[in-house]
Motif scaffolding. Structure first.
Motif, PDB file in Angstrom:
ATOM      1  N   GLN A  39       0.816  -1.224   0.148  1.00  0.00           N
ATOM      2  CA  GLN A  39       0.007   0.156   0.024  1.00  0.00           C
ATOM      3  C   GLN A  39       0.787   1.377   0.008  1.00  0.00           C
ATOM      4  OE1 GLN A  39      -2.879   0.141   2.977  1.00  0.00           O
ATOM      5  NE2 GLN A  39      -4.200   1.572   2.207  1.00  0.00           N
ATOM      6  N   GLY A  40       0.695   1.946  -1.052  1.00  0.00           N
ATOM      7  CA  GLY A  40       1.572   3.181  -1.391  1.00  0.00           C
ATOM      8  C   GLY A  40       0.742   4.425  -0.568  1.00  0.00           C
ATOM      9  N   PRO A  41       1.390   5.495  -0.439  1.00  0.00           N
ATOM     10  CA  PRO A  41       0.709   6.760   0.159  1.00  0.00           C
ATOM     11  C   PRO A  41      -0.501   7.054  -0.834  1.00  0.00           C
ATOM     12  CG  PRO A  41       3.201   6.969   0.039  1.00  0.00           C
ATOM     13  CD  PRO A  41       2.778   5.651  -0.749  1.00  0.00           C
ATOM     14  N   GLY A  42      -1.741   7.176  -0.028  1.00  0.00           N
ATOM     15  CA  GLY A  42      -2.828   7.534  -0.857  1.00  0.00           C
ATOM     16  C   GLY A  42      -3.523   6.220  -1.827  1.00  0.00           C
ATOM     17  N   LYS A  43      -2.794   5.449  -1.861  1.00  0.00           N
ATOM     18  CA  LYS A  43      -3.293   4.281  -2.781  1.00  0.00           C
ATOM     19  C   LYS A  43      -4.211   3.104  -1.897  1.00  0.00           C
ATOM     20  CE  LYS A  43       0.613   4.683  -6.068  1.00  0.00           C
ATOM     21  NZ  LYS A  43       1.256   4.239  -6.809  1.00  0.00           N
ATOM     22  N   LEU A  44      -4.852   2.214  -2.765  1.00  0.00           N
ATOM     23  CA  LEU A  44      -5.519   1.248  -1.862  1.00  0.00           C
ATOM     24  C   LEU A  44      -4.408   0.155  -1.696  1.00  0.00           C
ATOM     25  CD1 LEU A  44      -8.798   1.193  -3.980  1.00  0.00           C
ATOM     26  CD2 LEU A  44      -8.394   1.926  -1.901  1.00  0.00           C
ATOM     27  N   ARG A  45      -4.856  -0.869  -0.975  1.00  0.00           N
ATOM     28  CA  ARG A  45      -3.739  -2.150  -0.787  1.00  0.00           C
ATOM     29  C   ARG A  45      -4.069  -2.975  -1.844  1.00  0.00           C
ATOM     30  NH1 ARG A  45      -3.041  -4.681   5.291  1.00  0.00           N
ATOM     31  NH2 ARG A  45      -2.772  -2.405   5.504  1.00  0.00           N
ATOM     32  N   GLU A  46      -2.845  -3.485  -2.589  1.00  0.00           N
ATOM     33  CA  GLU A  46      -2.851  -4.180  -3.746  1.00  0.00           C
ATOM     34  C   GLU A  46      -2.120  -5.481  -3.446  1.00  0.00           C
ATOM     35  OE1 GLU A  46      -1.503  -2.126  -7.081  1.00  0.00           O
ATOM     36  OE2 GLU A  46       0.472  -2.080  -6.104  1.00  0.00           O
ATOM     37  N   GLY A  47      -2.518  -6.510  -4.145  1.00  0.00           N
ATOM     38  CA  GLY A  47      -1.872  -7.621  -4.272  1.00  0.00           C
ATOM     39  C   GLY A  47      -0.536  -7.515  -5.026  1.00  0.00           C
ATOM     40  N   VAL A  48       0.406  -8.258  -4.804  1.00  0.00           N
ATOM     41  CA  VAL A  48       1.899  -8.149  -5.206  1.00  0.00           C
ATOM     42  C   VAL A  48       2.199  -9.600  -5.708  1.00  0.00           C
ATOM     43  CG1 VAL A  48       4.418  -7.931  -5.078  1.00  0.00           C
ATOM     44  CG2 VAL A  48       2.824  -6.169  -3.988  1.00  0.00           C
ATOM     45  N   ALA A  49       2.096 -10.524  -4.972  1.00  0.00           N
ATOM     46  CA  ALA A  49       2.461 -11.878  -5.234  1.00  0.00           C
ATOM     47  C   ALA A  49       1.790 -13.057  -4.360  1.00  0.00           C
ATOM     48  CB  ALA A  49       4.071 -12.037  -5.435  1.00  0.00           C
ATOM     49  N   ALA A  50       1.513 -14.059  -4.901  1.00  0.00           N
ATOM     50  CA  ALA A  50       1.084 -15.168  -3.995  1.00  0.00           C
ATOM     51  C   ALA A  50       1.332 -16.661  -4.251  1.00  0.00           C
ATOM     52  CB  ALA A  50      -0.540 -14.893  -3.962  1.00  0.00           C
ATOM     53  N   ILE A  51       1.427 -17.434  -3.388  1.00  0.00           N
ATOM     54  CA  ILE A  51       1.634 -18.709  -3.656  1.00  0.00           C
ATOM     55  C   ILE A  51       0.853 -19.812  -2.645  1.00  0.00           C
ATOM     56  CG2 ILE A  51       3.534 -18.695  -1.752  1.00  0.00           C
ATOM     57  CD1 ILE A  51       5.330 -20.386  -3.718  1.00  0.00           C
ATOM     58  N   ASP A  52       0.652 -20.774  -3.370  1.00  0.00           N
ATOM     59  CA  ASP A  52      -0.444 -21.728  -2.569  1.00  0.00           C
ATOM     60  C   ASP A  52       0.234 -23.067  -2.020  1.00  0.00           C
ATOM     61  OD1 ASP A  52      -2.116 -23.343  -5.373  1.00  0.00           O
ATOM     62  OD2 ASP A  52       0.044 -23.453  -4.720  1.00  0.00           O
ATOM     63  N   SER A  53      -0.359 -23.647  -1.323  1.00  0.00           N
ATOM     64  CA  SER A  53       0.536 -24.976  -0.818  1.00  0.00           C
ATOM     65  C   SER A  53       1.097 -25.817  -1.749  1.00  0.00           C
ATOM     66  CB  SER A  53      -0.706 -25.591  -0.027  1.00  0.00           C
ATOM     67  OG  SER A  53      -1.559 -26.215  -0.667  1.00  0.00           O
ATOM     68  N   ASP A  54       0.582 -25.803  -2.930  1.00  0.00           N
ATOM     69  CA  ASP A  54       1.425 -26.687  -3.984  1.00  0.00           C
ATOM     70  C   ASP A  54       2.323 -25.956  -4.812  1.00  0.00           C
ATOM     71  OD1 ASP A  54      -1.956 -28.092  -4.872  1.00  0.00           O
ATOM     72  OD2 ASP A  54      -0.343 -28.750  -3.616  1.00  0.00           O
ATOM     73  N   GLY A  55       2.577 -24.586  -4.513  1.00  0.00           N
ATOM     74  CA  GLY A  55       3.679 -23.953  -5.074  1.00  0.00           C
ATOM     75  C   GLY A  55       3.142 -23.014  -6.094  1.00  0.00           C
ATOM     76  N   THR A  56       2.012 -22.958  -6.404  1.00  0.00           N
ATOM     77  CA  THR A  56       1.590 -22.383  -7.787  1.00  0.00           C
ATOM     78  C   THR A  56       1.601 -21.022  -7.472  1.00  0.00           C
ATOM     79  OG1 THR A  56      -0.109 -24.066  -8.550  1.00  0.00           O
ATOM     80  CG2 THR A  56      -0.470 -21.847  -9.191  1.00  0.00           C
ATOM     81  N   THR A  57       1.998 -20.034  -8.292  1.00  0.00           N
ATOM     82  CA  THR A  57       2.122 -18.530  -8.005  1.00  0.00           C
ATOM     83  C   THR A  57       1.225 -17.768  -8.661  1.00  0.00           C
ATOM     84  OG1 THR A  57       4.027 -18.478  -9.408  1.00  0.00           O
ATOM     85  CG2 THR A  57       4.605 -19.058  -7.136  1.00  0.00           C
ATOM     86  N   SER A  58       1.028 -16.517  -8.310  1.00  0.00           N
ATOM     87  CA  SER A  58       0.441 -15.549  -9.004  1.00  0.00           C
ATOM     88  C   SER A  58       1.152 -14.202  -8.678  1.00  0.00           C
ATOM     89  CB  SER A  58      -0.982 -15.415  -8.518  1.00  0.00           C
ATOM     90  OG  SER A  58      -1.815 -14.540  -9.224  1.00  0.00           O
ATOM     91  N   TYR A  59       1.239 -13.380  -9.867  1.00  0.00           N
ATOM     92  CA  TYR A  59       1.915 -12.164  -9.559  1.00  0.00           C
ATOM     93  C   TYR A  59       0.978 -10.927 -10.369  1.00  0.00           C
ATOM     94  CZ  TYR A  59       6.068 -14.444  -8.677  1.00  0.00           C
ATOM     95  OH  TYR A  59       7.115 -15.305  -8.207  1.00  0.00           O
ATOM     96  N   ALA A  60       1.102  -9.746  -9.825  1.00  0.00           N
ATOM     97  CA  ALA A  60       0.655  -8.606 -10.358  1.00  0.00           C
ATOM     98  C   ALA A  60       1.207  -8.067 -11.632  1.00  0.00           C
ATOM     99  CB  ALA A  60       0.637  -7.378  -9.303  1.00  0.00           C
ATOM    100  N   SER A  61       0.740  -7.877 -12.454  1.00  0.00           N
ATOM    101  CA  SER A  61       1.272  -7.564 -13.881  1.00  0.00           C
ATOM    102  C   SER A  61       2.548  -6.451 -13.725  1.00  0.00           C
ATOM    103  CB  SER A  61       0.251  -7.152 -14.728  1.00  0.00           C
ATOM    104  OG  SER A  61      -0.324  -5.785 -14.560  1.00  0.00           O
ATOM    105  N   SER A  62       2.477  -5.706 -12.782  1.00  0.00           N
ATOM    106  CA  SER A  62       3.318  -4.573 -12.671  1.00  0.00           C
ATOM    107  C   SER A  62       4.648  -5.232 -12.210  1.00  0.00           C
ATOM    108  CB  SER A  62       3.007  -3.445 -11.687  1.00  0.00           C
ATOM    109  OG  SER A  62       2.448  -4.016 -10.496  1.00  0.00           O
ATOM    110  N   VAL A  63       4.692  -6.047 -11.496  1.00  0.00           N
ATOM    111  CA  VAL A  63       5.916  -6.746 -10.768  1.00  0.00           C
ATOM    112  C   VAL A  63       6.351  -8.086 -11.620  1.00  0.00           C
ATOM    113  CG1 VAL A  63       5.302  -5.841  -8.844  1.00  0.00           C
ATOM    114  CG2 VAL A  63       4.954  -8.302  -9.132  1.00  0.00           C
ATOM    115  N   LYS A  64       5.437  -8.622 -12.505  1.00  0.00           N
ATOM    116  CA  LYS A  64       6.105  -9.729 -13.314  1.00  0.00           C
ATOM    117  C   LYS A  64       7.037  -9.800 -13.884  1.00  0.00           C
ATOM    118  CE  LYS A  64       2.348 -12.316 -14.339  1.00  0.00           C
ATOM    119  NZ  LYS A  64       1.244 -12.433 -15.303  1.00  0.00           N
ATOM    120  N   GLY A  65       7.956 -10.732 -13.682  1.00  0.00           N
ATOM    121  CA  GLY A  65       9.260 -10.806 -14.266  1.00  0.00           C
ATOM    122  C   GLY A  65      10.567 -10.069 -13.324  1.00  0.00           C
ATOM    123  N   ARG A  66       9.952  -9.471 -12.351  1.00  0.00           N
ATOM    124  CA  ARG A  66      11.001  -8.529 -11.598  1.00  0.00           C
ATOM    125  C   ARG A  66      11.146  -8.986 -10.096  1.00  0.00           C
ATOM    126  NH1 ARG A  66      10.133  -3.476 -10.379  1.00  0.00           N
ATOM    127  NH2 ARG A  66       7.778  -3.292 -10.830  1.00  0.00           N
TER     128      ARG A  66
END
Length: 129
Positions: A39-66
């Motif tokens: 959560q940045g100043p004046g912004k809503l909280r947003e998801g960045v990256a997540a991982i489940d118990s099987d190791g499946t991941t999900s990334y926000a498009s803004s951080v994918k690859g970085r």
């Protein structure tokens, strides 16, 4: 009692790297859905990256690859390696967890902070030019 404690935040120049860690206690993190939100100043909280118990991941498009999310089940920790940091990445970063363990749920979890059951206290990341 579930506790999430983040560490690793700090100040870095644009283009630099940081590694965030989240120490989990009170439950077995390997069985939980876990992720990083920010959560940045004046912004809503947003998801960045997540991982489940099987190791499946999900990334926000803004951080994918970085950014890369990973878990160390032996240490009950969650990590976020952040490379090529940009000014827009500056924010408070929060570790998050949910006990739901359903295939494919990693994506809606990342998209909606309201689905988070447990939050850490946050660690600040500052990026300068």
């Amino acid at each position: 009692q579930v506790q999430l404690v983040e560490s690793g935040g700090g100040s870095v120049q644009a283009g630099g790297s940081l590694r965030l860690s989240c120490a989990a206690s009170g439950y077995t993190s390997s069985r939980y859905l876990m992720g990083w939100f920010r959560q940045g100043p004046g912004k809503l909280r947003e998801g960045v990256a997540a991982i489940d118990s099987d190791g499946t991941t999900s990334y926000a498009s803004s951080v994918k690859g970085r950014f890369t999310i990973s878990k160390d089940n032996a240490k009950n920790t969650l990590n976020l390696q952040m490379n090529s940091l940009e000014l827009e990445d500056a924010a408070m970063y929060y570790c998050a967890a949910n006990s739901r363990n359903v295939v494919g749920w990693v994506h809606p979890f990342l998209a909606d902070p309201a689905l988070v059951e447990y939050w850490g206290q946050g660690t600040q990341v500052d990026v300068s030019s």
